[in-house]
Motif scaffolding. Structure first.
Motif, mmCIF file in Angstrom:
data_model
loop_
_atom_site.group_PDB
_atom_site.id
_atom_site.type_symbol
_atom_site.label_atom_id
_atom_site.label_comp_id
_atom_site.label_asym_id
_atom_site.label_seq_id
_atom_site.Cartn_x
_atom_site.Cartn_y
_atom_site.Cartn_z
ATOM 1 N N TRP A 21 0.271 -1.582 -0.318
ATOM 2 C CA TRP A 21 0.161 -0.122 0.167
ATOM 3 C C TRP A 21 0.498 1.294 -0.276
ATOM 4 O O TRP A 21 0.113 2.969 -0.296
ATOM 5 N N LEU A 22 2.314 1.547 -0.133
ATOM 6 C CA LEU A 22 2.861 2.137 -0.150
ATOM 7 C C LEU A 22 3.217 2.923 -1.805
ATOM 8 O O LEU A 22 2.926 4.132 -1.392
ATOM 9 N N SER A 23 2.485 2.951 -2.031
ATOM 10 C CA SER A 23 1.808 3.616 -3.926
ATOM 11 C C SER A 23 1.447 4.458 -3.273
ATOM 12 O O SER A 23 0.423 5.340 -4.071
ATOM 13 N N THR A 24 -0.056 4.229 -2.388
ATOM 14 C CA THR A 24 -1.125 5.339 -2.031
ATOM 15 C C THR A 24 -0.351 6.332 -1.512
ATOM 16 O O THR A 24 -1.126 7.201 -1.954
ATOM 17 N N PHE A 25 0.453 6.352 -0.759
ATOM 18 C CA PHE A 25 1.441 7.792 -0.777
ATOM 19 C C PHE A 25 2.154 8.174 -0.633
ATOM 20 O O PHE A 25 3.011 9.368 -0.774
ATOM 21 N N MET A 26 3.370 7.067 -2.238
ATOM 22 C CA MET A 26 4.008 8.302 -2.943
ATOM 23 C C MET A 26 3.133 8.812 -3.663
ATOM 24 O O MET A 26 4.365 10.138 -4.050
ATOM 25 N N VAL A 27 1.807 8.939 -4.283
ATOM 26 C CA VAL A 27 1.265 10.478 -4.800
ATOM 27 C C VAL A 27 1.626 11.781 -3.984
ATOM 28 O O VAL A 27 1.694 12.795 -4.855
ATOM 29 N N PHE A 28 2.082 11.473 -2.890
ATOM 30 C CA PHE A 28 2.597 12.851 -2.026
ATOM 31 C C PHE A 28 4.097 13.284 -2.694
ATOM 32 O O PHE A 28 4.243 14.793 -2.998
ATOM 33 N N SER A 33 4.655 20.571 -3.315
ATOM 34 C CA SER A 33 5.125 21.188 -2.036
ATOM 35 C C SER A 33 3.579 22.391 -1.556
ATOM 36 O O SER A 33 3.063 22.181 -0.409
ATOM 37 N N TRP A 36 -0.594 21.819 -1.160
ATOM 38 C CA TRP A 36 -0.807 20.970 0.553
ATOM 39 C C TRP A 36 0.232 21.038 1.770
ATOM 40 O O TRP A 36 0.343 20.350 2.789
#
Length: 223
Positions: A21-28, A33, A36
């Motif tokens: 599930w790391l790819s879900t947070f790599m979008v940030f 910057s 957000w």
């Protein structure tokens, strides 16, 4: 043996650590910057300084600058950060070395001179003789203006290096006298060193600004 078509969507990883599930947070990492993150005070102050410098340099360069003010803003930032880094203990002040300052001044001056003589030859020739000069003094004025143009990179380099060396040398000489002083004089020495550190911080800002402004003025003369 046929596999399920939808098995390609099953969580899997090529390494034993479960990072499915790391790819879900790599979008940030892909989102800019400022969209957000709330800008810090440091970034807000630095942005206002850059905008002020852009207006200042654009005024000196004229309407035909076409973004060349960014070159001098980058030059100002490079010298400013190097000057401030030299104020920390055990960090070499690169801008106090003539090799560093001359490497910044000489290519800029050479590019201005080559561009001016190749594209604005008449303007460069007219610039050698100030307006209103008597005919008798014209040969002398040409020599004086030529010499002043040639020594410009040297004056830029020596000015920055000498100011950095002078302040650091004074702080070093005063600091070396600390072990031989009495306890009552050490307090005075510490206060003096703090005042000198504040002065050197101001010199670091002023010298980077002077270097960038003079480079901008030299650039505006060839147009």
């Amino acid at each position: 043996m046929m596999t399920n078509l939808f098995s390609v969507f099953d969580p899997s990883s090529c390494i034993p650590i479960p990072l499915n599930w790391l790819s879900t947070f790599m979008v940030f990492l892909l989102i800019p910057s400022p969209l957000w993150l709330i800008p810090s005070r440091y970034s807000s102050i630095w942005t206002s300084i850059l905008l002020y410098l852009h207006k200042e340099f654009k005024t000196l360069l004229g309407p035909k600058s076409k973004g060349s003010s960014l070159i001098f803003i980058s030059l100002f930032s490079l010298i400013l950060f190097n000057n401030f880094m030299g104020l920390f203990p055990y960090i070499f002040t690169s801008t106090s070395h003539i090799l560093m300052t001359l490497s910044l001044a000489l290519p800029l001056w050479m590019s201005f001179i080559i561009y001016g003589w190749l594209n604005n030859t008449t303007h460069m020739l007219a610039h050698l003789v100030p307006q209103g000069t008597p005919p008798v003094l014209m040969p002398f004025m040409v020599c004086i203006e030529t010499i002043s143009n040639i020594i410009r990179p040297g004056t830029l380099a020596v000015r920055l290096a000498a100011n950095m060396i002078a302040g650091h040398l004074l702080m070093t000489l005063l600091g070396n006298t600390g072990p031989s002083l009495k306890l009552s004089l050490i307090t005075i020495l510490i206060v003096t060193q703090i005042l000198l550190l504040i002065l050197e911080s101001a010199v670091a800002i002023i010298q980077s600004y002077v270097f960038a402004i003079l480079s901008t003025l030299y650039s505006s003369e060839v147009n």
